[in-house]
Design a protein around this motif. Sequence first.
Motif, PDB file in Angstrom:
ATOM      1  N   HIS A  10      32.618  54.412  64.194  1.00 27.97           N
ATOM      2  CA  HIS A  10      32.914  53.457  65.257  1.00 27.97           C
ATOM      3  C   HIS A  10      31.681  52.628  65.602  1.00 27.97           C
ATOM      4  O   HIS A  10      31.763  51.408  65.790  1.00 27.97           O
ATOM      5  CB  HIS A  10      33.401  54.191  66.510  1.00 27.97           C
ATOM      6  N   ARG A  11      30.526  53.297  65.689  1.00 29.36           N
ATOM      7  CA  ARG A  11      29.285  52.582  66.023  1.00 29.36           C
ATOM      8  C   ARG A  11      28.948  51.544  64.961  1.00 29.36           C
ATOM      9  O   ARG A  11      28.548  50.419  65.279  1.00 29.36           O
ATOM     10  CB  ARG A  11      28.142  53.579  66.201  1.00 29.36           C
ATOM     11  N   ASN A  12      29.112  51.907  63.691  1.00 33.03           N
ATOM     12  CA  ASN A  12      28.826  50.968  62.614  1.00 33.03           C
ATOM     13  C   ASN A  12      29.773  49.772  62.648  1.00 33.03           C
ATOM     14  O   ASN A  12      29.361  48.623  62.454  1.00 33.03           O
ATOM     15  CB  ASN A  12      28.933  51.673  61.263  1.00 33.03           C
ATOM     16  N   LYS A  13      31.044  50.046  62.901  1.00 31.54           N
ATOM     17  CA  LYS A  13      32.039  48.978  62.929  1.00 31.54           C
ATOM     18  C   LYS A  13      31.761  47.997  64.065  1.00 31.54           C
ATOM     19  O   LYS A  13      31.802  46.773  63.880  1.00 31.54           O
ATOM     20  CB  LYS A  13      33.436  49.578  63.086  1.00 31.54           C
ATOM     21  N   ALA A  24      26.973  41.819  64.983  1.00 34.18           N
ATOM     22  CA  ALA A  24      26.015  41.125  64.118  1.00 34.18           C
ATOM     23  C   ALA A  24      26.638  39.869  63.503  1.00 34.18           C
ATOM     24  O   ALA A  24      25.986  38.833  63.377  1.00 34.18           O
ATOM     25  CB  ALA A  24      25.522  42.068  63.028  1.00 34.18           C
ATOM     26  N   GLN A  25      27.907  39.954  63.115  1.00 37.34           N
ATOM     27  CA  GLN A  25      28.595  38.804  62.531  1.00 37.34           C
ATOM     28  C   GLN A  25      28.783  37.676  63.547  1.00 37.34           C
ATOM     29  O   GLN A  25      28.754  36.494  63.199  1.00 37.34           O
ATOM     30  CB  GLN A  25      29.947  39.240  61.983  1.00 37.34           C
ATOM     31  N   LEU A  74      24.441  32.495  69.395  1.00 37.10           N
ATOM     32  CA  LEU A  74      23.145  31.863  69.634  1.00 37.10           C
ATOM     33  C   LEU A  74      23.259  30.340  69.593  1.00 37.10           C
ATOM     34  O   LEU A  74      22.641  29.641  70.406  1.00 37.10           O
ATOM     35  CB  LEU A  74      22.130  32.355  68.595  1.00 37.10           C
ATOM     36  N   ILE A  75      24.045  29.846  68.638  1.00 36.74           N
ATOM     37  CA  ILE A  75      24.242  28.389  68.539  1.00 36.74           C
ATOM     38  C   ILE A  75      24.954  27.863  69.776  1.00 36.74           C
ATOM     39  O   ILE A  75      24.561  26.841  70.351  1.00 36.74           O
ATOM     40  CB  ILE A  75      25.038  28.052  67.265  1.00 36.74           C
TER      41      ILE A  75
END
Length: 253
Positions: free
Chosen positions: A227-230, A236-237, A243-244
């Motif tokens: 779950h943490r990785n997902k 991250a994606q 930011l833009i």
Amino acid sequence: ASVVVVGGGYSGIELACNLKDNYGDKVAVSLVHRGDRVMEVAEGHSRDTGVRRMASMGVKAMMRTGVDKVGSDFVTLKDAAGETRDESCDIVVWTAGVRASEQARGLGFSTTEEGKIKVTPRMRVVGEEGVYALGDIAECDDVLSDRTVATAQAALQQADAVAWNIHAAYTGGVPVNFRYHALGEMLSLGRAAASLASPLFGLSQKGRAAHLLRRATYLIRMPTSRHRNKVGQSWAQRLPAELIREAVGSVGQ
């Protein structure tokens, strides 16, 4: 477009702020709340931060106001004096009130007037052996007779108690009474804005710092590494686009 959010609890405040943050001047957001103040059960820091955030973003707050009728393009509001008026809108989102599932009454268990299943401090359904209930569907007073709030945090703690007691029932162990520990609360108030309050740990943050702490806390509290990785990959994606968008918003200001 115009949106009327009904209910000034946690969900209503978060929704109003995120709508305004995501759509800006393209949407007019109004919040209707029957009480004298929003988030009545929240920590003072959370309430103050939420109110200030709404005001700064231009969310129109209508206090001591209820909803009498919802039409196709309007909502009829009723103030404390009983006077009604129509407010035009494109969308109405209802976040007020907490109601248990109708299935609770159908199961034949002892329930409250609100339809919640009555449980003992050990989370066992009153009058039943080997049957437990937890979360929003259960009316739970913990071992100190404190009423448990209907939040995910409380449900997770109840789940630990129920799991332990089921294990104890099968292994001859000692069952435990449930005791709720308020670890704190976190609110999402926009793309990079949040509120975090934890009297237990002496923490109170708002803005970007609270946003980052909130995300870190949610990541840590995920039940498994998968779950943490997902969740981490999803964030991250989305990070470049966020930011833009934030940079464009800063230039526009």
